[in-house]
Design an enzyme around this catalytic site. Sequence first.
Site, PDB file in Angstrom:
ATOM      1  N   THR A   3       1.042  -1.379   0.062  1.00 29.53           N
ATOM      2  CA  THR A   3      -0.441  -0.130   0.149  1.00 29.53           C
ATOM      3  C   THR A   3       0.763   1.451  -0.088  1.00 29.53           C
ATOM      4  OG1 THR A   3      -1.542  -1.186   0.974  1.00 29.53           O
ATOM      5  CG2 THR A   3      -2.450   1.051   1.086  1.00 29.53           C
TER       6      THR A   3
ATOM      7  N   PRO B  84       0.466   5.500   0.013  1.00 23.88           N
ATOM      8  CA  PRO B  84      -0.287   7.023   0.184  1.00 23.88           C
ATOM      9  C   PRO B  84      -1.631   7.045  -1.002  1.00 23.88           C
ATOM     10  CG  PRO B  84       1.610   7.553   1.262  1.00 23.88           C
ATOM     11  CD  PRO B  84       2.619   6.119   0.615  1.00 23.88           C
TER      12      PRO B  84
ATOM     13  N   GLU C  76      -3.725 -14.161   2.610  1.00 26.11           N
ATOM     14  CA  GLU C  76      -3.957 -12.785   3.255  1.00 26.11           C
ATOM     15  C   GLU C  76      -4.916 -13.033   4.182  1.00 26.11           C
ATOM     16  OE1 GLU C  76      -2.648  -9.548   2.711  1.00 26.11           O
ATOM     17  OE2 GLU C  76      -3.397  -8.892   4.486  1.00 26.11           O
TER      18      GLU C  76
ATOM     19  N   ARG D 104     -24.355 -11.043  35.243  1.00 22.76           N
ATOM     20  CA  ARG D 104     -24.971  -9.639  35.313  1.00 22.76           C
ATOM     21  C   ARG D 104     -26.410  -9.786  36.190  1.00 22.76           C
ATOM     22  NH1 ARG D 104     -23.921  -4.542  36.729  1.00 22.76           N
ATOM     23  NH2 ARG D 104     -25.496  -2.830  35.564  1.00 22.76           N
TER      24      ARG D 104
ATOM     25  N   GLN E 136     -35.381 -13.565  27.551  1.00 28.27           N
ATOM     26  CA  GLN E 136     -35.539 -14.257  25.877  1.00 28.27           C
ATOM     27  C   GLN E 136     -34.716 -13.048  25.148  1.00 28.27           C
ATOM     28  OE1 GLN E 136     -38.590 -14.894  23.995  1.00 28.27           O
ATOM     29  NE2 GLN E 136     -38.499 -17.043  23.724  1.00 28.27           N
TER      30      GLN E 136
ATOM     31  N   GLN F  35     -22.877  -4.296  22.584  1.00 30.01           N
ATOM     32  CA  GLN F  35     -24.619  -3.632  23.945  1.00 30.01           C
ATOM     33  C   GLN F  35     -25.159  -4.711  25.022  1.00 30.01           C
ATOM     34  OE1 GLN F  35     -26.098  -1.743  22.300  1.00 30.01           O
ATOM     35  NE2 GLN F  35     -27.984  -1.356  23.087  1.00 30.01           N
ATOM     36  N   LEU F  36     -24.659  -5.847  24.869  1.00 33.96           N
ATOM     37  CA  LEU F  36     -24.942  -6.866  26.119  1.00 33.96           C
ATOM     38  C   LEU F  36     -24.262  -6.894  27.391  1.00 33.96           C
ATOM     39  CD1 LEU F  36     -25.432 -10.200  24.529  1.00 33.96           C
ATOM     40  CD2 LEU F  36     -27.303  -8.737  25.211  1.00 33.96           C
ATOM     41  N   HIS F  37     -23.024  -5.696  26.979  1.00 30.50           N
ATOM     42  CA  HIS F  37     -21.792  -5.432  28.298  1.00 30.50           C
ATOM     43  C   HIS F  37     -23.250  -3.730  28.520  1.00 30.50           C
ATOM     44  CE1 HIS F  37     -19.462  -8.218  27.453  1.00 30.50           C
ATOM     45  NE2 HIS F  37     -19.117  -8.377  28.520  1.00 30.50           N
TER      46      HIS F  37
HETATM   47  C1  LIG Z   1      -4.397  -1.097  10.328  1.00 25.38           C
HETATM   48  C2  LIG Z   1      -3.528  -1.612   8.868  1.00 25.38           C
HETATM   49  C3  LIG Z   1      -2.773  -2.804   8.471  1.00 25.38           C
HETATM   50  C4  LIG Z   1      -2.088  -2.700   7.331  1.00 25.38           C
HETATM   51  N1  LIG Z   1      -1.444  -3.760   7.067  1.00 25.38           N
HETATM   52  C5  LIG Z   1      -0.748  -3.817   6.023  1.00 25.38           C
HETATM   53  C6  LIG Z   1       0.614  -4.057   5.706  1.00 25.38           C
HETATM   54  O1  LIG Z   1       0.886  -4.955   6.273  1.00 25.38           O
HETATM   55  N2  LIG Z   1       1.124  -4.103   3.880  1.00 25.38           N
HETATM   56  C7  LIG Z   1      -0.250  -2.555   3.215  1.00 25.38           C
HETATM   57  O2  LIG Z   1       0.620  -3.437   2.212  1.00 25.38           O
HETATM   58  N3  LIG Z   1      -0.613  -2.639   3.414  1.00 25.38           N
HETATM   59  C8  LIG Z   1      -1.772  -2.908   4.269  1.00 25.38           C
HETATM   60  N4  LIG Z   1      -2.941  -2.692   4.571  1.00 25.38           N
HETATM   61  C9  LIG Z   1      -3.155  -1.549   4.045  1.00 25.38           C
HETATM   62  C10 LIG Z   1      -4.576  -2.080   3.414  1.00 25.38           C
HETATM   63  O3  LIG Z   1      -4.354  -3.094   2.656  1.00 25.38           O
HETATM   64  C11 LIG Z   1      -5.429  -1.074   2.430  1.00 25.38           C
HETATM   65  O4  LIG Z   1      -5.315   0.035   3.089  1.00 25.38           O
HETATM   66  C12 LIG Z   1      -6.595  -1.445   2.031  1.00 25.38           C
HETATM   67  O5  LIG Z   1      -6.003  -2.184   0.636  1.00 25.38           O
HETATM   68  C13 LIG Z   1      -7.359  -0.456   0.861  1.00 25.38           C
HETATM   69  O6  LIG Z   1      -6.086   0.796   0.440  1.00 25.38           O
HETATM   70  P1  LIG Z   1      -6.487   2.304   1.043  1.00 25.38           P
HETATM   71  O7  LIG Z   1      -6.225   2.199   2.358  1.00 25.38           O
HETATM   72  O8  LIG Z   1      -5.446   3.228  -0.335  1.00 25.38           O
HETATM   73  O9  LIG Z   1      -7.463   2.988   0.782  1.00 25.38           O
HETATM   74  P2  LIG Z   1      -8.335   3.059  -0.839  1.00 25.38           P
HETATM   75  O10 LIG Z   1      -7.826   2.635  -2.036  1.00 25.38           O
HETATM   76  O11 LIG Z   1      -8.261   4.531  -1.244  1.00 25.38           O
HETATM   77  O12 LIG Z   1      -9.718   3.166  -1.274  1.00 25.38           O
HETATM   78  C14 LIG Z   1     -10.730   4.211  -0.083  1.00 25.38           C
HETATM   79  C15 LIG Z   1     -11.832   3.627  -0.491  1.00 25.38           C
HETATM   80  O13 LIG Z   1     -12.536   3.950  -2.187  1.00 25.38           O
HETATM   81  C16 LIG Z   1     -13.417   2.060  -1.654  1.00 25.38           C
HETATM   82  N5  LIG Z   1     -12.672   2.134  -3.664  1.00 25.38           N
HETATM   83  C17 LIG Z   1     -11.308   1.955  -3.979  1.00 25.38           C
HETATM   84  N6  LIG Z   1     -11.475   1.849  -5.357  1.00 25.38           N
HETATM   85  C18 LIG Z   1     -13.110   1.227  -5.324  1.00 25.38           C
HETATM   86  C19 LIG Z   1     -14.207   0.562  -6.463  1.00 25.38           C
HETATM   87  N7  LIG Z   1     -12.895   0.222  -7.701  1.00 25.38           N
HETATM   88  N8  LIG Z   1     -14.640   0.100  -6.380  1.00 25.38           N
HETATM   89  C20 LIG Z   1     -15.338   0.432  -5.591  1.00 25.38           C
HETATM   90  N9  LIG Z   1     -14.837   1.474  -3.989  1.00 25.38           N
HETATM   91  C21 LIG Z   1     -13.917   1.508  -4.392  1.00 25.38           C
HETATM   92  C22 LIG Z   1     -12.673   0.871  -1.443  1.00 25.38           C
HETATM   93  O14 LIG Z   1     -12.659   0.086  -1.021  1.00 25.38           O
HETATM   94  C23 LIG Z   1     -12.579   2.402   0.122  1.00 25.38           C
HETATM   95  O15 LIG Z   1     -13.913   2.097   0.828  1.00 25.38           O
HETATM   96  C24 LIG Z   1      -3.115  -1.847   6.361  1.00 25.38           C
HETATM   97  C25 LIG Z   1      -3.882  -0.871   6.614  1.00 25.38           C
HETATM   98  C26 LIG Z   1      -4.602  -1.219   7.689  1.00 25.38           C
HETATM   99  C27 LIG Z   1      -5.734  -0.027   8.930  1.00 25.38           C
END
Ligand SMILES: Cc1cc2nc3c(=O)[nH]c(=O)nc-3n(C[C@H](O)[C@H](O)[C@H](O)COP(=O)(O)OP(=O)(O)OC[C@H]3O[C@@H](n4cnc5c(N)ncnc54)[C@H](O)[C@@H]3O)c2cc1C
Length: 384
Positions: free
Chosen positions: A132, A134, A247, A273, A284, A341-343
């Site tokens: 992933t 930015p 994965e 509780r 129920q 909710q149940l807690h």
């Molecule tokens: C705690 C955590 C741990 C992670 N660990 C890793 C890791 O170890 N290595 C790694 O590489 N990544 C990791 N990730 C990243 C994770 O895999 C990505 O956040 C995820 O794949 C989504 O990418 P994005 O955040 O860029 O969202 P975006 O791609 O920007 O998507 C934003 C929104 O748009 C929607 N969207 C995007 N394209 C489409 C489409 N074609 N149709 C419909 N909807 C769409 C998405 O579903 C989402 O709701 C981690 C993320 C988190 C939060």
Amino acid sequence: MASMATYLFETEEHAALRQQARRFAERHIAPHGAAWEEDEEFPRALYKTAAEAGMTGIGYPEALGGSGGDLTHTLVVADELVIAGKSVGTVVGLGSHGIALPMIVRFGTPEQQRRFVVPTLRGEQIAALAITEPGGGSDVAGLTTRAVRDGDDYVITGAKTFITSGVRADLVTTAVRTGGTGHGGVSIIVIEKGTPGFTVSKQLKKTGWWASDTAELTFDECRVPVANRIGPENAAFPMIMHNFASERLALAGQCVAIAELAYRETIAYARQRQAFGKALTGFQVTRHKLADMSSKLAAARALTGEATQRVIRGEVAAALCAQAKNVATDMCSEVVDQAVQLHGGMGYMRETLVERLFRDARLYPIGGGTREIMNEIIAKVEGY
Ligand SMILES: Cc1cc2nc3c(=O)[nH]c(=O)nc-3n(C[C@H](O)[C@H](O)[C@H](O)COP(=O)(O)OP(=O)(O)OC[C@H]3O[C@@H](n4cnc5c(N)ncnc54)[C@H](O)[C@@H]3O)c2cc1C
């Protein structure tokens, strides 16, 4: 008392592995898990302890220091680690090798396996996977971290984000662009800690999974030997997609485990509780909520188990893995919500386990491919 559910595929071997994992988690995770979650870190020494207890090598070839086994074995171990350890952040941090190493095991040279896989399985190195960026995570084929060939090196420039274990990782299995645009220009290169130009630019604060670190990584003209490339140049996209399938099953399995833990915690709470002169289980509506939780859990466990077995048989199961992930994540979100909710008010308190599980659960419809991307995969396979 409700007995612990298991997967249909389990044999005596799985039962023994469950016991081994339970002992490890009860002894080495459970007593400290809540504090590690608050500290947003678990001790690095736990990697070594886990390796020595036989927890790290499960699912890896014995020739590389693993203990053999397949996805069914990793699934039952994760089940026990989450349920008995009660710290999801610790389990996912400890398990980041599970997404970082498989491509090296499958496509790496013996020398790469010796350098990267063996020490990680011994608990001496921490491995992370960086796909992933930015600028976007869902569109893997659009990644922009650039690796330019210069003699025997690649010069890498770009950034990765949300990387599990990225803060402490010694090696990062990184997806880079070595060729033109689209999926045909992507390669996998292992970038090692200490390489000039490679920095952990940020440790990220999260909703849940607190005990596991999550990083933003920057590569600024980072020089990495060509010998660190895994598999052929520009051929990594199918490798990455294959990695995603297992994965997603692992994430589905974690959802099943989190929900199971939340469900059991809630039964125990509802039994003791009192309200209006009787235990919550005397109503129920409470019993039906618990029954709904158990039914959804059973369905998600069955589908996750079936998808795992089909993958092991070698069936093309991308859609089934995506379905299992979506079913398990949705089930988990519902179960932890009902558990809170149940807690009652206690469900909203930081000292209560289900409060933390509620936050942990929110990751699963996002990480490893979002719910929407899973649906895209299903739609593509189904052909509509
Ligand atoms: C705690 C955590 C741990 C992670 N660990 C890793 C890791 O170890 N290595 C790694 O590489 N990544 C990791 N990730 C990243 C994770 O895999 C990505 O956040 C995820 O794949 C989504 O990418 P994005 O955040 O860029 O969202 P975006 O791609 O920007 O998507 C934003 C929104 O748009 C929607 N969207 C995007 N394209 C489409 C489409 N074609 N149709 C419909 N909807 C769409 C998405 O579903 C989402 O709701 C981690 C993320 C988190 C939060």
